[in-house]
Design an enzyme around this catalytic site. Structure first.
Site, mmCIF file in Angstrom:
data_model
loop_
_atom_site.group_PDB
_atom_site.id
_atom_site.type_symbol
_atom_site.label_atom_id
_atom_site.label_comp_id
_atom_site.label_asym_id
_atom_site.label_seq_id
_atom_site.Cartn_x
_atom_site.Cartn_y
_atom_site.Cartn_z
ATOM 1 C CG LEU A 1 -1.516 -0.897 -0.954
ATOM 2 C CD1 LEU A 1 -2.185 -0.185 0.210
ATOM 3 C CD2 LEU A 1 -2.074 -0.390 -2.278
ATOM 4 C CG ASP A 2 4.157 0.994 -5.184
ATOM 5 O OD1 ASP A 2 4.305 -0.238 -5.288
ATOM 6 O OD2 ASP A 2 3.977 1.752 -6.160
ATOM 7 C CG PHE A 3 8.232 3.034 1.073
ATOM 8 C CD1 PHE A 3 8.412 2.604 2.381
ATOM 9 C CD2 PHE A 3 8.661 4.304 0.734
ATOM 10 C CE1 PHE A 3 8.999 3.417 3.334
ATOM 11 C CE2 PHE A 3 9.254 5.137 1.677
ATOM 12 C CZ PHE A 3 9.417 4.692 2.982
ATOM 13 C CB THR B 1 0.747 3.579 -2.299
ATOM 14 O OG1 THR B 1 1.476 3.846 -3.494
ATOM 15 C CG2 THR B 1 -0.743 3.672 -2.591
ATOM 16 N NE ARG C 1 5.417 5.467 -7.637
ATOM 17 C CZ ARG C 1 6.399 5.014 -6.864
ATOM 18 N NH1 ARG C 1 6.295 3.819 -6.298
ATOM 19 N NH2 ARG C 1 7.481 5.747 -6.671
#
Length: 294
Positions: A60-62, A64, A171
């Site tokens: 998971l992105d930073f 998110t 995104r």
């Protein structure tokens, strides 16, 4: 201590990751990560054979938030990996995007590659972008839940299901169709900085493994009760109904795949049987020839 556990067994943990926190980091100054939270909460579960102590099944992105699965041993990690590899995992995200999306459902089909433009090498881009390197096929399904306003600006609350797993896929796809995610500082080219967070959340995760089914759903963070800046209109699509439909679709696809594998196995068996029959016939003819000559 701010670590919410959604699921725990002898093989797996699923946590509700906070926004603006990395899963892990090699930088000495980044002391707060999901990995450090896990070591603090479950020191006895850390595996000394791994660099970070825990095996994260996906990323998971930073920025998110949401459901994140951790395998607690090698065998569990292998089972989860096979599900991700075979695309058996159902991942559902909630997001707020800028503007009012005109259609209620949309398939976003844009190949994604690395952005090689100077100053943007930390970003991904769609294949039509100048300087896009090695674009790969990428698909995301979008369904509108409601249209409304955030701090007076038009927004749409959507559900996103990635059908592929490219870096920053959701995104990049939302930006590509003209509806970037609210608070996405990076893909707004540093212009969307007023919201307190990026409005992207991993809402639901299902991993159907042999012997263990992981099926977790997190709370919806994009409501007026959670954030008074958000005002939504009438519901367009029901979130529970969409998730149920995705789960049913996953079950059907799994059954179809099992049937294909069964047919392939039967075909292989028939081919083997045919080959054996041919060999037996040749042996029989050889024996008859030898008998006739004698």
């Amino acid at each position: 201590n701010n670590l919410c556990i959604l699921y725990q067994s002898t093989n797996f943990l699923v946590v509700n990751k906070h926004w603006d926190i990395r899963i892990d980091s090699k930088m000495w100054y980044e002391k707060l990560t999901v990995q450090s939270q896990l070591k603090h909460r479950f020191p006895e579960l850390a595996d000394p054979d791994t660099y970070y102590g825990f095996r994260f099944c996906h990323q998971l992105d930073f920025s998110t938030s949401g459901a994140l699965c951790i395998a607690l041993n090698k065998m569990a990690a292998a089972k989860a990996y096979r599900c991700f590899r075979d695309r058996l995992v159902t991942k559902v995200y909630l997001a707020l995007v800028r503007g009012h999306v005109s259609v209620n459902r949309m398939m976003m089909d844009h190949a994604i590659g690395k952005n090689t433009t100077e100053g943007m090498t930390h970003m991904m881009c769609t294949e039509e972008t100048q300087g896009c390197q090695n674009p790969k096929p990428s698909q995301t399904e979008m369904a509108v839940l409601a249209r409304g306003f955030y701090s007076g600006d038009p927004v749409t609350k959507v559900i996103l299901q990635p059908l592929t797993g490219r870096t920053h896929q959701l995104r990049v796809h939302c930006r590509a169709v003209g509806h970037p995610i609210v608070g996405d500082f990076t893909y707004s080219l540093k212009t969307d900085s007023s919201p307190y967070r990026m409005m992207l959340h991993a809402h639901q995760l299902q991993i159907p493994m042999d012997g263990e089914l992981i099926d977790v759903t997190t709370a919806d963070p994009f409501t007026h009760l959670v954030d008074s800046n958000l005002e939504l209109g009438l519901c367009v699509n029901s979130l529970p109904d969409i998730i149920k439909g995705l789960k049913d679709k996953c079950v059907i696809e799994q059954c179809d795949k099992n049937n294909i594998l069964r047919v392939q196995a039967e075909k292989i068996q028939v081919e083997k049987t045919s080959e054996e029959t041919k060999e037996e016939r040749e042996k029989c003819l050889q024996w008859l020839n030898e008998w006739a000559m004698s």
